[in-house]
Scaffold this motif. Sequence first.
Motif, PDB file in Angstrom:
ATOM      1  N   GLN A  54     -14.159 -39.152  13.312  1.00 24.25           N
ATOM      2  CA  GLN A  54     -14.583 -37.433  12.987  1.00 24.25           C
ATOM      3  C   GLN A  54     -14.598 -38.070  11.049  1.00 24.25           C
ATOM      4  O   GLN A  54     -15.979 -37.900  10.926  1.00 24.25           O
ATOM      5  CB  GLN A  54     -14.056 -36.710  13.033  1.00 24.25           C
ATOM      6  N   ILE A  55     -13.932 -38.257  10.578  1.00 23.48           N
ATOM      7  CA  ILE A  55     -13.648 -38.499   9.770  1.00 23.48           C
ATOM      8  C   ILE A  55     -14.273 -39.351   8.892  1.00 23.48           C
ATOM      9  O   ILE A  55     -15.282 -39.102   8.236  1.00 23.48           O
ATOM     10  CB  ILE A  55     -12.146 -38.301   8.630  1.00 23.48           C
ATOM     11  N   CYS A  56     -13.902 -40.060  10.208  1.00 25.23           N
ATOM     12  CA  CYS A  56     -14.870 -41.491   9.699  1.00 25.23           C
ATOM     13  C   CYS A  56     -15.974 -42.012   9.564  1.00 25.23           C
ATOM     14  O   CYS A  56     -17.335 -42.209   8.584  1.00 25.23           O
ATOM     15  CB  CYS A  56     -14.409 -42.665  10.316  1.00 25.23           C
ATOM     16  N   ARG A  57     -17.097 -40.860  10.601  1.00 23.88           N
ATOM     17  CA  ARG A  57     -18.060 -41.078  10.653  1.00 23.88           C
ATOM     18  C   ARG A  57     -18.767 -40.077   9.484  1.00 23.88           C
ATOM     19  O   ARG A  57     -19.696 -40.514   9.668  1.00 23.88           O
ATOM     20  CB  ARG A  57     -18.262 -40.676  12.650  1.00 23.88           C
ATOM     21  N   ARG A  58     -18.116 -39.062   9.788  1.00 29.42           N
ATOM     22  CA  ARG A  58     -18.884 -37.862   8.497  1.00 29.42           C
ATOM     23  C   ARG A  58     -19.102 -38.531   7.220  1.00 29.42           C
ATOM     24  O   ARG A  58     -19.900 -37.907   6.949  1.00 29.42           O
ATOM     25  CB  ARG A  58     -17.933 -36.379   8.311  1.00 29.42           C
TER      26      ARG A  58
END
Length: 816
Positions: free
Chosen positions: A349-353
């Motif tokens: 989730q952090i990487c996609r955000r």
Amino acid sequence: MHIPKPQKIQTKFIVGLILSVLLLGAVFSVGSYYHMRRVLEAEVRDKARLIFRHVDSIQLYVRDVLRPTMYERLPASFIIQGMSSSYVSRKIMASVNIPGDGTIYRRAAIDSRNPAYEANEHERQLIDHFRRNGGDDLWQGYRVVDGERYYVMARPVRFVEECMYCHGRAEEAPMELIESYGQRGFGKELGAIAGVDFVGASVSKNVGRVQHTIFTYFAFFALAALLFFFTSHVLFRVLAVNNLRRLNNVFRRNIEAGEDAALLSRLDHGDEIDELVDGIEQMGRHLFAAKKQLRDYAENLRRMVDERTQALSVEMTARQDDVQLFVNLLANMHKSFSQAQLWQLALPQICRRFGAGNITYRSTMAPQTSFVWPEDTIDPGPPSNFVKLLTGGGCVAEGPVVYVPVSSGSGSAEGLLELVWSCSEEAARHDKHVLQALGRQLGIAAENLSAMDSLARQMNILETIFEGISDPLVLVDANCVTLTANKAACRLTTELSGGQRQDDNILSFFFDVSSSLCPLRETISRGRADLREVKLAGGRSFALALYPVPSHNDKIGQVVIYLRETTKEKEMQKQIWHAERMATVGQLTAGLAHEINNPLGVILCYAGLLRKAVQDPEQAGDLDIIIRHTRQAQRVLQDLLNFARPKAADSGSGDVCAVAALIKDVFSVQAAKKQVQIRLQCPTQPLMVGLGVDAMEQVISNLVINALDAVPTETGEILIRIVPAEGKLVVVEVADNGPGIATDLEDHIFDPFFTTKEVGDGTGLGLTVIYGIVSDVGGRVEIGRCSELGGASFTVYLPGAAPVEAAIETGGSEKK
């Protein structure tokens, strides 16, 4: 073809200018006079205020700077020239009073220390005015001084705290003042008004100067007016008329031949003003064009605002994505059961955000242990400055990589988050504050997850222990509602209810839980554990224990119920007691048979033989006695073997006090070894009872032995008390500070082979023998609790051998 225009504007201008100058000159002359007069008054007021400010500055400097410095350098002296604010201000301001200048300054007072500054009539009047009007701080107006009219400004002089040292009590003032001025200037009161600051400016001198100035101005004005007429005429012609013509020519050149032909005709037949008006119309058209340009500019500005709004909308969307990311991380924490699961959910989730290529998390405890997403990414290992990045306290960008420290709520480092983009520009455009907040949020989530994991492990251990207890265990609230129960409690509830109940409320099988007498309510009200034996109608017995559980505010709202079935235990105990009794009987029987029966049989045999051979009646009588007593001994042995009640050793009499003293001495060694105190309370005279000495020793010694076994080591205490009682009885009480005897055991305490001691420590015949001996002589034994020592109390009532009074009297004579 050029048509000459009439010069009407210039003629009107010259006539109007002449009238205006004349009127202006008259008004200027009158107005200047009154204005200069007001200016003079304002100048005098400003000058007076300036003088007052100057005086205040001098006095403030003397009080705050000069005087403290003088006291510091010359603490024992008072130099009036440098320490008196009034003296210094008068000396400095003396230069204002220049003869012929028309300005007066005085600081005068009533009863002035220096007679030169004693208030005159005008000054006294002003002082009286300020005294009558205590709220006035300034007076201004006209006064005649020495035959000359002055504009005067005056203010009161009040005595403040700093003034009282020199103007208060004479005995407290500096000696230098008394030596210089005597007793003048003392006795002033704090806040009193005794003087004024007086500033005056001569009106006649200043008004004359004003009149001379006005006449001079008027002469120059007349000359200037003439020059102005000539100059204005020339300038108006050159500047105004010629320029108007050139302006009209400009308008003509800008007028087009079509739609503006009528305007051109008016310009040819009008004067310069008409031409100017028509030119303004032309200017209006140009203004319309300018308005159109402004509208275009506004449109461009609106477009720029829309672009900026769109940029802000993009930024707001990014912030919303950040908020959603934090919400998702919080949800991940609730769904995760370990830190590994948390990072597996959070990293994608952090990487996609943030649009990173890959992301890595390294734990502080083990830098080599890392979590990577995408999972096929090769981990390059921790950076060389791993510790510095952790303790730096902020995000660090190194090319396309941004390192985010993950810290807990207490500030301790939990790990390092590494986000990698395709280029350094992409990494630099992200907000470092958001990334740092993300690191703190992840650290707090990891910390909370660790705490929850630890709590879950503890709960698992407690649950294992709780379920591992083989006896029923239930936790209930104050209303006897089951909160939790182990499997043994569930099985017992199902068993006792025949499978009809599943509430695990085992207490309701033994008591009415709604009654006020329910032990649950007693336990809550007392705040102490309740231990008791309970039985069911079918004969099953249980050991019931209720333990109160206090809450954080020490209020008891829950109770732990522990139940242990003792049915088989009691049956086994009975079997053991029976076996012990039988073993004791067997041992006693074997011993008696060997030690007593054989000798008794031999005695009885030989006595029978002698009885047959003896002819002497006296000897025959003696042998009959031997035979009779031998048979009696055999009967006693048989009675013991048949659990018969023991018989009294004899029915003689003896001194119970002497026997008790002997018993105390006999057991003193055993008591000293256990550090137990034995006390004897009895009369000094003998107390005779209807019981033989041997039997009496057996009774008292058995009671003392039981007391020694019951009392605690080092703190034990035994009391032997002997007192005469009513009804020709003597009371022998043996009490201790042991645990006492339970009420439900008192009915069985004298049963044969009944004992409260450990198995093997007693036969259970001691109290039975005592009861039999005392009952045989007509006495009785009572059981109770000693109010003095708190333990068990055995009270033996023995019949007296003689009246107590006689026994006491006889005993007294014998001891003598």
